[in-house]
Scaffold this motif. Structure first.
Motif, PDB file in Angstrom:
ATOM      1  N   VAL A 112      61.893  39.372  -7.810  1.00  0.00           N
ATOM      2  CA  VAL A 112      62.554  40.477  -8.493  1.00  0.00           C
ATOM      3  C   VAL A 112      64.042  40.398  -8.216  1.00  0.00           C
ATOM      4  O   VAL A 112      64.862  40.646  -9.078  1.00  0.00           O
ATOM      5  CB  VAL A 112      61.959  41.824  -8.035  1.00  0.00           C
ATOM      6  CG1 VAL A 112      62.747  42.990  -8.592  1.00  0.00           C
ATOM      7  CG2 VAL A 112      60.503  41.914  -8.458  1.00  0.00           C
TER       8      VAL A 112
ATOM      9  N   PHE B 165      61.049  48.706 -10.370  1.00  0.00           N
ATOM     10  CA  PHE B 165      61.095  47.661 -11.390  1.00  0.00           C
ATOM     11  C   PHE B 165      59.854  47.745 -12.260  1.00  0.00           C
ATOM     12  O   PHE B 165      58.836  48.320 -11.864  1.00  0.00           O
ATOM     13  CB  PHE B 165      61.241  46.264 -10.772  1.00  0.00           C
ATOM     14  CG  PHE B 165      60.048  45.779 -10.005  1.00  0.00           C
ATOM     15  CD1 PHE B 165      59.081  44.996 -10.619  1.00  0.00           C
ATOM     16  CD2 PHE B 165      59.899  46.079  -8.665  1.00  0.00           C
ATOM     17  CE1 PHE B 165      57.978  44.528  -9.909  1.00  0.00           C
ATOM     18  CE2 PHE B 165      58.811  45.614  -7.940  1.00  0.00           C
ATOM     19  CZ  PHE B 165      57.844  44.841  -8.567  1.00  0.00           C
TER      20      PHE B 165
ATOM     21  N   SER C 213      64.742  45.353 -13.526  1.00  0.00           N
ATOM     22  CA  SER C 213      64.653  45.180 -12.074  1.00  0.00           C
ATOM     23  C   SER C 213      66.055  45.135 -11.473  1.00  0.00           C
ATOM     24  O   SER C 213      67.050  45.084 -12.203  1.00  0.00           O
ATOM     25  CB  SER C 213      63.920  43.869 -11.754  1.00  0.00           C
ATOM     26  OG  SER C 213      64.744  42.752 -12.072  1.00  0.00           O
TER      27      SER C 213
END
Length: 145
Positions: A133, A33, A23
């Motif tokens: 993320v 990701f 990611s």
């Protein structure tokens, strides 16, 4: 940069054991990701959608039902499914063994908090940490180079 299952904190906020391996946060990815997840029998990933990303699902082991816009689609080992941008979906392990799934989402949302819209909440989710993320360079795996 190599990232392993054990390098990443499990995210259980939406169900199962979800690990975002590659990611912006872990390897400075710029286009998407991905990672892996396990679902034990009876576990599910809460219904949600991604307003900016397609999601690609590949079942490695076990079986599950993907509900895409409410319609069930049974997936087993070797099966793959693409969920289009903005389409609601939910993943359920209704089988008798653990399911192991690989996923990838692309393109990235303009900001991490805009990438995922929950339509249901897992009981006890408020007790689980939020693991975004993230932006490039934040909290990378293997020492944060």
């Amino acid at each position: 940069m190599k990232v392993t299952w054990d390098d990443v904190t499990p995210n259980r906020r939406r169900g199962g054991d979800v690990r975002v391996l590659l990611s912006p946060r872990t390897v400075d990815a710029a286009s998407g990701f991905g990672g892996a997840l396990t679902l034990e029998p009876g576990e599910y990933i809460c219904e949600h959608y991604h307003p900016y990303s397609e999601e690609f699902i590949h079942v490695v082991r076990g079986s599950l039902v993907m509900r895409v816009d409410g319609a069930p689609e049974r997936l087993g080992p070797g099966d793959a499914l693409m969920v289009p941008i903005g389409v609601r979906h939910r993943m359920e392990n209704d089988g008798g063994e653990q399911a192991y799934v690989i996923f990838h989402l692309s393109p990235l949302a303009p900001r991490p908090e805009l990438g995922h819209v929950d339509l249901e909440t897992l009981p006890g989710a408020q007790d689980q940490p939020h693991l975004p993320v993230g932006a490039p360079g934040e909290g990378r795996a293997n020492g944060g180079r």
